[in-house]
Design an enzyme around this catalytic site. Sequence first.
Site, mmCIF file in Angstrom:
data_model
loop_
_atom_site.group_PDB
_atom_site.id
_atom_site.type_symbol
_atom_site.label_atom_id
_atom_site.label_comp_id
_atom_site.label_asym_id
_atom_site.label_seq_id
_atom_site.Cartn_x
_atom_site.Cartn_y
_atom_site.Cartn_z
ATOM 1 N N CYS A 81 0.854 -1.181 0.000
ATOM 2 C CA CYS A 81 0.000 0.000 0.000
ATOM 3 C C CYS A 81 0.896 1.238 0.000
ATOM 4 C CB CYS A 81 -0.865 -0.018 1.253
ATOM 5 S SG CYS A 81 -1.803 1.500 1.470
ATOM 6 N N CYS A 191 -0.443 3.687 -6.517
ATOM 7 C CA CYS A 191 -1.446 3.134 -5.594
ATOM 8 C C CYS A 191 -1.675 1.726 -6.110
ATOM 9 C CB CYS A 191 -2.741 3.945 -5.655
ATOM 10 S SG CYS A 191 -4.121 3.140 -4.801
HETATM 11 N N1 DGL Z 1 -3.999 0.661 -2.371
HETATM 12 C C1 DGL Z 1 -3.550 1.631 -1.437
HETATM 13 C C2 DGL Z 1 -2.390 2.441 -1.937
HETATM 14 O O1 DGL Z 1 -1.537 1.871 -2.590
HETATM 15 C C3 DGL Z 1 -4.621 2.383 -0.654
HETATM 16 C C4 DGL Z 1 -5.734 2.995 -1.427
HETATM 17 C C5 DGL Z 1 -6.844 3.549 -0.547
HETATM 18 O O2 DGL Z 1 -7.394 2.793 0.258
HETATM 19 O O3 DGL Z 1 -7.146 4.739 -0.672
HETATM 20 O O4 DGL Z 1 -2.244 3.607 -1.679
#
Ligand code: DGL
Length: 266
Positions: A81, A191
């Site tokens: 993440c 993301c």
């Molecule tokens: N998938 C995550 C990232 O890489 C988080 C996205 C979210 O929940 O806003 O930032």
Amino acid sequence: MSILKHNNLNSRPVGFFDSGVGGLSVYARFRKALPHEDCLYFGDLANMPYGNKSREDLIGFARRILDFYNQKEVKAVVIACNTSSAQAYDTVKDEYRFKIYPIIQSCAKVIASANYGKIGVFATEATVKSGVYTTELQKYNSSLEVKEISCPNWVPIVENNRYTDKSAIEDVKNQVSKILEFSPDRVILGCTHYPYLMPLLKDFAPEELFIDPAEIFVNYISTDLESNGLLNEVGGTEQFFVSANPESFESHSRIFYQLLSPPVLV
Ligand code: DGL
């Protein structure tokens, strides 16, 4: 006296976490590269999306998951993440005895060392606000120009499977045209949910423009585990955990990864 389940460090599991299904874009590659690792995956659906949360909240979410993994006696945790890597990693990195791999900081060197002059970044609001992509990339290449753009609508598109909605297509088109004004050599999908938008992104810019850091990240982790003698050669199990909505995680994950067992609510 506590009784440890795992005597050898290398036979311990590797934990992954993200706010939802996005981290599966990293997890799926990891499973392919290292099929004999025992893996755990935590989807923090109770707190999803992470992208609009405060730094304090994101540190709290990360600690809760890292404490959970501490009890599971992991040898390492992969922060699949970007938002948590940007806002929480720095604070929590020395609080645990196992290795913690953050996606942004683990990939920056490889991307910054390629011959690019301008890099665009699509990321969540919290990641862009931290400026960590710019700081980390320029640490290895101070003349690199970096432009970060937040895409607050993209995580809900992926989590709710809204790829064919007119509004989703329009949003992707607008964000791509904004980043193209900067004439980037490459655009990082900063993301872990965003690689799943590639079918839409490639309608508005060449697919080769986009970097999904997952491959670089998995290479980094496997090299590091290997050089520390931490690879497992006899495992291969997996288990999924969520903090809310197990059914939703299971049904949405199906498009990205075939779970071997249903997620457990913890
Ligand atoms: N998938 C995550 C990232 O890489 C988080 C996205 C979210 O929940 O806003 O930032």
